[in-house]
Write a protein that holds these residues in place. Structure first.
Motif, PDB file in Angstrom:
ATOM      1  N   GLU A  42      37.054  43.623  48.608  1.00 12.97           N
ATOM      2  CA  GLU A  42      37.268  43.651  47.165  1.00 12.97           C
ATOM      3  C   GLU A  42      36.591  42.467  46.485  1.00 12.97           C
ATOM      4  N   PRO A  72      38.650  47.424  38.383  1.00 12.63           N
ATOM      5  CA  PRO A  72      39.735  47.349  39.373  1.00 12.63           C
ATOM      6  C   PRO A  72      40.120  48.742  39.848  1.00 12.63           C
ATOM      7  N   SER A  73      40.277  48.883  41.151  1.00  8.35           N
ATOM      8  CA  SER A  73      40.576  50.192  41.721  1.00  8.35           C
ATOM      9  C   SER A  73      41.443  50.013  42.954  1.00  8.35           C
ATOM     10  N   LEU A  95      47.851  50.843  44.332  1.00 11.36           N
ATOM     11  CA  LEU A  95      48.822  49.775  44.091  1.00 11.36           C
ATOM     12  C   LEU A  95      50.195  50.295  44.486  1.00 11.36           C
ATOM     13  N   GLN A  98      48.026  52.516  33.580  1.00 17.07           N
ATOM     14  CA  GLN A  98      47.049  53.439  34.139  1.00 17.07           C
ATOM     15  C   GLN A  98      46.121  54.026  33.082  1.00 17.07           C
ATOM     16  N   TYR A 111      43.690  51.052  33.156  1.00 11.29           N
ATOM     17  CA  TYR A 111      42.940  50.941  34.410  1.00 11.29           C
ATOM     18  C   TYR A 111      43.020  52.282  35.167  1.00 11.29           C
ATOM     19  N   ILE A 152      42.885  52.807  39.151  1.00  7.55           N
ATOM     20  CA  ILE A 152      43.957  52.343  40.038  1.00  7.55           C
ATOM     21  C   ILE A 152      44.997  53.445  40.183  1.00  7.55           C
ATOM     22  N   THR A 178      43.872  40.093  45.121  1.00  2.00           N
ATOM     23  CA  THR A 178      43.323  41.435  44.905  1.00  2.00           C
ATOM     24  C   THR A 178      43.403  41.745  43.413  1.00  2.00           C
ATOM     25  N   LYS A 182      43.679  44.554  41.797  1.00  2.00           N
ATOM     26  CA  LYS A 182      44.678  45.541  41.384  1.00  2.00           C
ATOM     27  C   LYS A 182      46.037  44.873  41.167  1.00  2.00           C
TER      28      LYS A 182
END
Length: 316
Positions: free
Chosen positions: A80, A89-90, A93, A114, A117, A120, A283, A285
Motif C-alpha cells: 500500500e 484509498p482502497s 476495511l 463510502q 471513498y 473502500i 494503511t 484505508k
C-alpha cells in the motif's frame, strides 16, 4: 511458498472455521481444505486440529500463525505504501462494534464514508460479545464502556451520556419522579447482559457520592432495542445513552426526567473508544476512516444535540 495458501491459513486460524474462510474468499470449503492440507504437507507439520464443529491450532500452528500474520500485515503495508501516492484509498476495511451502536451510529457514518471513498469495501461485524481484534483480523474496534487491558491504541471517541426517560403516556398516568428515590415506585425496564442486570446510579452536583437506586420493573432484556420499544409503548422508564435514544428524545416520543442529576449504569464515567493496532494506522484505508469518523462525530457528537433538535421540531 504459495502466498495465497498463507492467506487462507491466516483466515482459518483467525476464524476457526473452513466455512467462514471459504465465504471470505468466495471459494468452496473443499478448496480451502485442500489448500490447508497441501500447506501442511509442504511444511511437514500439522497446523490444525479438525473437529466436527470447529478448527483449532496445534502448538506448531499457533507459532506459525503468529509469524505469518505479522508477515502478511507487513507485506500489505509495504504494498500500500508503494501504491498509495498515486491511487485512491482502497481495500477491505474490517470494523467491529456493539450491535445497537453499530446500527444506530456507525451505519450513517459508513454511508457517508463510502460515498466519499467508493473504492473502500467494508466488512462490519456487529456483536455484543468481546472479540479479539488481532485474532479476528479487525482493523478498527468500537468499545462501549470500560476498557480491558490491551496492547492496542485506544482513542476516546465520545462520552456516554445517559438519560432516564419514559413515554408521555406513562408520565401522564404516573407523574414524573422528583428524586431518584422516587423511581422505586415506578416500573423500570432493565437491560440484562453479560454483566448482569442493569443498576442505576445518580450523581448530583451538590453530592460527591453517587446514589444507588433500587429499581425494578416488569421487563428485563438483553436487547436494548426491545426495551426502548416497550418504553415507547408506555410500559415504563429506561436508562440508556443518548446515542441509543437521541431520535426518540428529539421527537418527544420519550421525555427525559431527573435532568438535574447525572445518571450512570456503573460507578464513574463511561466512554466510547476506538481501538486499533498502531501499525494499522499506516494503511490509508484505516487512517482516512479515522479522520472521517472523528470529523463526523466532532467535539459534541451528533447524538448529543437532541435538545437542540427538539426545540427545532426534531429535525436532523
Amino acid at each position: 511458498m504459495d502466498l495465497n495458501a498463507l492467506r487462507v491459513f491466516e483466515r482459518v486460524a483467525a476464524t476457526g472455521s473452513f466455512t467462514a474462510t471459504a465465504r471470505h474468499f468466495h471459494r468452496a470449503v473443499s478448496s480451502v481444505s485442500r489448500q490447508i492440507a497441501s500447506l501442511e504437507e509442504s511444511l511437514g507439520q500439522q497446523l490444525l486440529y479438525r473437529h466436527t464443529r470447529a478448527v483449532t491450532l496445534t502448538e506448531a500452528g499457533l507459532r506459525y500463525y503468529q509469524d505469518v500474520r505479522e508477515i502478511l500485515e507487513q507485506l500489505d503495508l509495504a504494498t500500500e505504501a508503494l501504491m498509495a501516492p498515486d491511487t485512491e484509498p482502497s481495500g477491505v476495511l474490517r470494523l467491529n462494534a456493539p450491535v445497537a451502536f453499530g446500527q444506530r451510529q456507525i451505519m450513517p457514518i459508513l454511508h457517508h464514508f463510502q460515498q466519499r471513498y467508493p473504492a473502500i469495501k467494508v466488512e462490519l461485524m456487529l456483536t455484543d460479545q468481546l472479540t479479539d481484534p488481532v485474532r479476528e483480523g479487525i482493523d478498527i474496534t468500537f468499545r462501549v464502556g470500560e476498557l480491558a487491558d490491551t496492547t492496542l491504541v485506544a482513542r476516546r471517541l465520545a462520552p456516554m451520556n445517559y438519560v432516564v426517560a419514559a413515554a408521555p403516556s406513562y408520565l401522564q398516568h404516573t407523574g414524573a419522579p422528583n428524586t431518584p428515590d422516587d423511581l422505586s415506585q415506578h416500573n423500570c425496564l432493565l437491560y440484562q447482559g453479560e454483566m448482569g442486570r442493569q443498576r442505576w446510579y445518580f450523581y448530583h452536583p451538590e453530592q460527591p457520592q453517587p446514589i444507588t437506586c433500587k429499581v425494578d420493573g416488569s421487563l428485563y432484556s438483553n436487547d436494548a432495542g426491545s426495551l426502548v420499544q416497550a418504553a415507547l409503548m408506555g410500559q415504563g422508564f429506561v436508562m440508556f445513552p443518548t446515542w441509543l435514544i437521541a431520535d426518540e428524545l428529539a421527537s418527544k416520543k420519550l421525555l427525559p426526567v431527573l435532568e438535574a442529576w447525572r445518571c450512570e449504569v456503573a460507578p464513574g464515567k463511561r466512554d466510547i473508544h476506538v481501538l486499533y493496532a498502531q501499525r494499522r494506522l499506516h494503511t490509508r484505508k484505516v487512517s482516512v476512516f479515522l479522520d472521517h469518523l472523528f470529523e463526523m462525530v466532532g467535539p459534541v457528537p451528533p447524538w448529543d444535540n437532541w435538545r437542540e433538535r427538539r426545540l427545532s421540531g426534531g429535525s436532523n
